[in-house]
Motif scaffolding. Structure first.
Motif, PDB file in Angstrom:
ATOM      1  N   ALA A 136       0.844  -1.196   0.000  1.00 60.32           N
ATOM      2  CA  ALA A 136       0.000   0.000   0.000  1.00 60.32           C
ATOM      3  C   ALA A 136       0.877   1.242   0.000  1.00 60.32           C
ATOM      4  O   ALA A 136       1.972   1.264   0.562  1.00 60.32           O
ATOM      5  N   GLY A 137       0.396   2.271  -0.645  1.00 60.83           N
ATOM      6  CA  GLY A 137       1.070   3.558  -0.640  1.00 60.83           C
ATOM      7  C   GLY A 137       0.048   4.659  -0.480  1.00 60.83           C
ATOM      8  O   GLY A 137      -1.065   4.422   0.007  1.00 60.83           O
ATOM      9  N   LEU A 138       0.405   5.843  -0.890  1.00 62.64           N
ATOM     10  CA  LEU A 138      -0.518   6.967  -0.821  1.00 62.64           C
ATOM     11  C   LEU A 138      -1.748   6.668  -1.668  1.00 62.64           C
ATOM     12  O   LEU A 138      -1.644   6.447  -2.869  1.00 62.64           O
ATOM     13  N   ASP A 139      -2.917   6.591  -1.029  1.00 62.43           N
ATOM     14  CA  ASP A 139      -4.198   6.416  -1.725  1.00 62.43           C
ATOM     15  C   ASP A 139      -4.240   5.112  -2.532  1.00 62.43           C
ATOM     16  O   ASP A 139      -4.401   5.129  -3.753  1.00 62.43           O
ATOM     17  N   LEU A 140      -4.084   3.975  -1.844  1.00 64.87           N
ATOM     18  CA  LEU A 140      -4.199   2.668  -2.506  1.00 64.87           C
ATOM     19  C   LEU A 140      -5.522   2.590  -3.262  1.00 64.87           C
ATOM     20  O   LEU A 140      -6.588   2.830  -2.715  1.00 64.87           O
ATOM     21  N   GLU A 141      -5.457   2.217  -4.550  1.00 65.38           N
ATOM     22  CA  GLU A 141      -6.637   2.218  -5.401  1.00 65.38           C
ATOM     23  C   GLU A 141      -7.434   0.927  -5.241  1.00 65.38           C
ATOM     24  O   GLU A 141      -6.861  -0.161  -5.144  1.00 65.38           O
ATOM     25  N   PRO A 142      -8.774   1.015  -5.231  1.00 62.53           N
ATOM     26  CA  PRO A 142      -9.580  -0.200  -5.177  1.00 62.53           C
ATOM     27  C   PRO A 142      -9.365  -1.081  -6.404  1.00 62.53           C
ATOM     28  O   PRO A 142      -9.515  -2.299  -6.332  1.00 62.53           O
ATOM     29  N   GLU A 143      -9.001  -0.472  -7.538  1.00 65.51           N
ATOM     30  CA  GLU A 143      -8.765  -1.257  -8.748  1.00 65.51           C
ATOM     31  C   GLU A 143      -7.600  -2.229  -8.574  1.00 65.51           C
ATOM     32  O   GLU A 143      -7.598  -3.330  -9.140  1.00 65.51           O
ATOM     33  N   THR A 144      -6.597  -1.828  -7.793  1.00 64.64           N
ATOM     34  CA  THR A 144      -5.456  -2.713  -7.547  1.00 64.64           C
ATOM     35  C   THR A 144      -5.896  -3.953  -6.786  1.00 64.64           C
ATOM     36  O   THR A 144      -5.497  -5.078  -7.103  1.00 64.64           O
ATOM     37  N   GLY A 160       0.616  -2.765   4.589  1.00 64.39           N
ATOM     38  CA  GLY A 160      -0.031  -1.481   4.814  1.00 64.39           C
ATOM     39  C   GLY A 160       0.945  -0.415   5.250  1.00 64.39           C
ATOM     40  O   GLY A 160       2.078  -0.683   5.651  1.00 64.39           O
ATOM     41  N   VAL A 161       0.515   0.826   5.174  1.00 62.45           N
ATOM     42  CA  VAL A 161       1.338   1.941   5.638  1.00 62.45           C
ATOM     43  C   VAL A 161       1.245   2.025   7.158  1.00 62.45           C
ATOM     44  O   VAL A 161       0.289   1.544   7.780  1.00 62.45           O
ATOM     45  N   GLY A 162       2.252   2.627   7.763  1.00 64.92           N
ATOM     46  CA  GLY A 162       2.242   2.839   9.207  1.00 64.92           C
ATOM     47  C   GLY A 162       2.037   1.558   9.986  1.00 64.92           C
ATOM     48  O   GLY A 162       2.728   0.553   9.798  1.00 64.92           O
TER      49      GLY A 162
END
Length: 247
Positions: A136-144, A160-162
């Motif tokens: 995951a990164g900034l604004d993980l896309e639902p399409e991914t 995940g982040v953090g």
């Protein structure tokens, strides 16, 4: 009839092989995994020294009961802690924040720590299913996430982040996928546990748990992937996976 063994290995996935051995081995004899960061023709090639040190550890009485370990640069690392942190420099492995279990100092073994986690070894019970990892990164896309719907995979690990978080707009896709296959949330950070009860916003660890996502606990994404693959190969359930990852 043997006191130990040495495994020579490329450094790219050395930590994963050592970790897998720590899960699978039914013996506590030292099995020392090592490699080299410099090619044999390079000035200061480290392969011969690492190999000699690994043999020294594997044959040393003080290493009895050590089980799998990683030897690199005269440092002895626990397989569940060690990780590669640099792509090219000779000192490429660390066990921070805990540090190595021991060192070789002036031709003697100085072993200060030993792994304390004792579990019944896992087994490969059948075909090992694919378990991809999404970072995951900034604004993980639902399409991914949606790209994995209908894919022939056994589970999905999300780095995940953090503390183990994803963007809020991806949570519905993750929730839907978690109804079909085990989905595990971990942290991409590299140190520390995946949180379980600190944040409750959309995409946080509490929100994901409510949606049926399994918490990866103390395990890094690549480690969680190996654990889940072995458990699924043995026909274990979602609850078995959740229980194991929580240890």
């Amino acid at each position: 009839g043997f006191c130990g063994a040495v495994v020579t290995h490329g450094t790219d996935t050395l930590e994963e092989t050592a970790f897998a051995l720590s899960l699978l081995m039914p013996t506590s004899k030292p099995v020392v995994v090592t490699g080299a960061m410099r090619s044999p023709e390079a000035a200061g090639a480290d392969g011969p020294a690492n190999l000699a040190s690994a043999i020294f550890v594997a044959a040393n009485r003080e290493a009895e009961g050590l089980g799998p370990a990683v030897m690199f640069g005269d440092e002895i690392h626990a397989p569940h802690l060690v990780r590669k942190i640099h792509s090219s420099r000779p000192h490429a492995f660390t066990s921070d924040p805990f540090g190595p279990m021991g060192h070789i100092v002036e031709g003697r073994l100085d072993l200060q720590m030993r792994p304390t986690l004792v579990r019944k070894p896992l087994r490969v019970g059948g075909p090992v299913p694919p378990v991809p990892i999404i970072q995951a990164g900034l604004d993980l896309e639902p399409e991914t996430v949606a790209a994995f719907f209908g894919a022939e995979i056994g589970a999905l690990v999300i780095a995940g982040v953090g503390g183990g978080h994803v963007s809020s707009r991806a949570v519905d896709a993750i929730s839907d996928l978690a109804q079909a296959i085990p989905v595990i949330i971990t942290s991409r950070v590299g140190m520390g546990h995946t949180l379980s009860r600190s944040y409750a916003y959309g995409g946080s660890e509490i929100d994901l748990a409510r949606r049926g996502v399994i918490n990866g606990g103390r395990w890094r994404p690549a480690q969680a992937r190996i654990i889940v693959q072995l458990l699924l190969s043995a026909g274990k359930s979602r609850q078995d996976i959740a229980d194991w990852l929580s240890h």
